[in-house]
Write a protein that holds these residues in place. Structure first.
Motif, PDB file in Angstrom:
ATOM      1  N   PHE A   1     -14.224 -28.853  29.031  1.00 15.29           N
ATOM      2  CA  PHE A   1     -14.539 -29.622  27.828  1.00 15.29           C
ATOM      3  C   PHE A   1     -14.695 -28.685  26.622  1.00 15.29           C
ATOM      4  O   PHE A   1     -14.286 -29.022  25.506  1.00 15.29           O
ATOM      5  N   ASN A   2     -15.298 -27.531  26.831  1.00 16.08           N
ATOM      6  CA  ASN A   2     -15.429 -26.571  25.738  1.00 16.08           C
ATOM      7  C   ASN A   2     -14.056 -26.110  25.245  1.00 16.08           C
ATOM      8  O   ASN A   2     -13.810 -26.009  24.038  1.00 16.08           O
ATOM      9  N   GLY A   3     -13.136 -25.880  26.168  1.00 15.45           N
ATOM     10  CA  GLY A   3     -11.806 -25.453  25.787  1.00 15.45           C
ATOM     11  C   GLY A   3     -11.034 -26.535  25.058  1.00 15.45           C
ATOM     12  O   GLY A   3     -10.343 -26.267  24.072  1.00 15.45           O
ATOM     13  N   ILE A   4     -11.133 -27.794  25.541  1.00 17.71           N
ATOM     14  CA  ILE A   4     -10.439 -28.904  24.886  1.00 17.71           C
ATOM     15  C   ILE A   4     -10.852 -29.009  23.424  1.00 17.71           C
ATOM     16  O   ILE A   4     -10.029 -29.207  22.533  1.00 17.71           O
ATOM     17  N   ARG A   5     -12.148 -28.869  23.172  1.00 20.39           N
ATOM     18  CA  ARG A   5     -12.645 -29.041  21.807  1.00 20.39           C
ATOM     19  C   ARG A   5     -12.213 -27.905  20.886  1.00 20.39           C
ATOM     20  O   ARG A   5     -12.018 -28.112  19.697  1.00 20.39           O
ATOM     21  N   ARG A   6     -12.077 -26.701  21.419  1.00 18.84           N
ATOM     22  CA  ARG A   6     -11.893 -25.531  20.571  1.00 18.84           C
ATOM     23  C   ARG A   6     -10.456 -25.034  20.491  1.00 18.84           C
ATOM     24  O   ARG A   6     -10.142 -24.218  19.626  1.00 18.84           O
ATOM     25  N   LEU A   7      -9.593 -25.507  21.393  1.00 16.70           N
ATOM     26  CA  LEU A   7      -8.209 -25.030  21.406  1.00 16.70           C
ATOM     27  C   LEU A   7      -7.275 -26.082  20.815  1.00 16.70           C
ATOM     28  O   LEU A   7      -7.590 -27.268  20.809  1.00 16.70           O
ATOM     29  N   PRO A   8      -6.098 -25.661  20.340  1.00 11.12           N
ATOM     30  CA  PRO A   8      -5.108 -26.629  19.863  1.00 11.12           C
ATOM     31  C   PRO A   8      -4.702 -27.590  20.972  1.00 11.12           C
ATOM     32  O   PRO A   8      -4.780 -27.250  22.160  1.00 11.12           O
ATOM     33  N   SER A   9      -4.241 -28.780  20.614  1.00  9.97           N
ATOM     34  CA  SER A   9      -3.927 -29.813  21.599  1.00  9.97           C
ATOM     35  C   SER A   9      -2.907 -29.353  22.631  1.00  9.97           C
ATOM     36  O   SER A   9      -2.940 -29.777  23.788  1.00  9.97           O
ATOM     37  N   VAL A  10      -1.984 -28.481  22.223  1.00  6.92           N
ATOM     38  CA  VAL A  10      -0.919 -28.071  23.135  1.00  6.92           C
ATOM     39  C   VAL A  10      -1.433 -27.149  24.232  1.00  6.92           C
ATOM     40  O   VAL A  10      -0.826 -27.076  25.310  1.00  6.92           O
ATOM     41  N   ALA A  11      -2.548 -26.441  24.001  1.00 11.03           N
ATOM     42  CA  ALA A  11      -2.970 -25.405  24.939  1.00 11.03           C
ATOM     43  C   ALA A  11      -3.567 -25.935  26.243  1.00 11.03           C
ATOM     44  O   ALA A  11      -3.133 -25.524  27.328  1.00 11.03           O
ATOM     45  N   PRO A  12      -4.597 -26.837  26.220  1.00 11.50           N
ATOM     46  CA  PRO A  12      -5.237 -27.226  27.487  1.00 11.50           C
ATOM     47  C   PRO A  12      -4.296 -27.799  28.550  1.00 11.50           C
ATOM     48  O   PRO A  12      -4.385 -27.408  29.715  1.00 11.50           O
ATOM     49  N   PRO A  13      -3.365 -28.735  28.211  1.00  9.36           N
ATOM     50  CA  PRO A  13      -2.509 -29.245  29.287  1.00  9.36           C
ATOM     51  C   PRO A  13      -1.589 -28.188  29.893  1.00  9.36           C
ATOM     52  O   PRO A  13      -1.268 -28.262  31.083  1.00  9.36           O
ATOM     53  N   LEU A  14      -1.186 -27.201  29.089  1.00  9.32           N
ATOM     54  CA  LEU A  14      -0.367 -26.124  29.651  1.00  9.32           C
ATOM     55  C   LEU A  14      -1.207 -25.209  30.528  1.00  9.32           C
ATOM     56  O   LEU A  14      -0.761 -24.774  31.596  1.00  9.32           O
ATOM     57  N   LEU A  15      -2.422 -24.916  30.092  1.00 10.11           N
ATOM     58  CA  LEU A  15      -3.320 -24.135  30.954  1.00 10.11           C
ATOM     59  C   LEU A  15      -3.627 -24.894  32.242  1.00 10.11           C
ATOM     60  O   LEU A  15      -3.827 -24.293  33.301  1.00 10.11           O
ATOM     61  N   GLY A  16      -3.637 -26.227  32.144  1.00  9.28           N
ATOM     62  CA  GLY A  16      -3.899 -27.047  33.327  1.00  9.28           C
ATOM     63  C   GLY A  16      -2.851 -26.924  34.406  1.00  9.28           C
ATOM     64  O   GLY A  16      -3.092 -27.307  35.556  1.00  9.28           O
TER      65      GLY A  16
END
Length: 314
Positions: free
Chosen positions: A233-248
């Motif tokens: 949740f911390n990463g979702i809020r602080r990173l651009p939208s494109v980043a979390p799903p790719l990190l996922g």
């Protein structure tokens, strides 16, 4: 407030730990937990973790949802936990490990599509291209020749990842938490409030649990859910939208790697190429998170009339 480069790298590194831990979910469910009980598995993932995090969060300045926030967090909890977890478990029970893990490869495209539909933010062509390559790469890694394709299982996995993608989009619209531990704990408890009664009605009372079952539930709840979702949740809020799903994408790749390690399977040239493509997509997501000056912020004005009672114009 903008993060410096070191802080951004730390956020990216912490965020990717969450999907790496989720990559152990399939093997934990199949090897340690009771068979054929997806609602029980989902409820036991969220309830212990929620209770522990709320208790720990109470040691700091207290926080809990108030007023209309209850509805907002309930919707997000439904996407992240009450829908995602049981659908994921159902897919894992009905599909071979590789086919079940492949659903995670759809995350970048699903998040891009939902962001476009709900927030009217058109994805960049490069991000769509990377999402397509990521999905192909994950499929090459985890889907083996002759793998079974159970229709119900496939529907469950696609639905699970759609719910998860919607959770990513909606989480970015929540206020910045004053107490991250308590905020995550309350979301988990809201998910448990939906899952526990449903599990009792649909699946009945849980069976007697062995020490192996208890160990599996403890690991999956406290580490693979509680701790993992705090950093996610911390990463979702602080990173651009494109980043979390790719990190996922680290989740299906980790799941496939564990399958090979545990089962002693070798890698084919196609799977090695898939690994390269998937890791390249993860690296692109990490680069976006590490170099962006700030995380993009969702519009404050809601798009859908049906969501205005949850996220009103401000």
């Amino acid at each position: 407030m903008a993060m410096d480069s070191w802080s951004r790298r730390r956020v990216v590194t912490a965020t990717v730990v969450a999907p790496i831990s989720w990559g152990t979910t399939a093997i934990t469910i199949t090897e340690f937990l009771p068979a054929g009980r997806p609602l029980l598995v989902a409820a036991m993932r969220v309830l212990p973790a929620g209770l522990v995090l709320v208790a720990l969060g109470s040691r700091q300045p207290g926080w809990r949802p108030r007023g209309r926030e209850w509805a907002r967090y309930a919707v997000v909890a439904a996407c992240n936990f009450a829908l995602f977890f049981p659908l994921l478990a159902a897919g894992i029970y009905r599909l071979p490990g590789g086919v079940a893990s492949s659903g995670g490869g759809l995350q970048p495209l699903l998040v891009a599509a939902l962001t476009w539909l709900l927030l009217r933010r058109r994805p960049r062509p490069i991000d769509l291209a990377v999402g397509v390559v990521a999905a192909i790469g994950v499929a090459m890694v985890v889907i083996r020749p002759g793998a079974g394709f159970d229709r119900v299982g496939l529907l469950a996995m696609v639905s699970a990842n759609t719910a998860f993608g919607l959770g990513v989009v909606l989480t970015k619209r929540l206020p910045v938490p004053v107490n991250r531990t308590a905020t995550t704990g309350w979301q988990l408890l809201l998910g448990a409030a939906l899952l526990v009664p449903l599990a009792l009605v649909v699946e009945g009372l849980p069976p007697s649990l062995s020490a192996r079952n208890v160990a599996g539930f403890a690991y999956l709840s406290l580490f693979g859910t509680g701790l993992a979702y705090i950093v996610w949740f911390n990463g979702i809020r602080r990173l651009p939208s494109v980043a979390p799903p790719l990190l996922g994408l680290a989740a299906p790749v980790t799941g496939a790697a564990l399958g090979w390690i545990v089962l002693g399977q070798s890698l084919s040239p196609v799977q090695i190429l898939g690994f390269v493509l998937a890791l390249g997509a993860i690296s692109y997501g990490a680069l976006q998170g590490s170099t962006a000056a700030r995380a993009d912020v969702a519009p404050r004005r809601t798009i859908r009339q049906t969501m205005r009672f949850l996220w009103p114009s401000q």
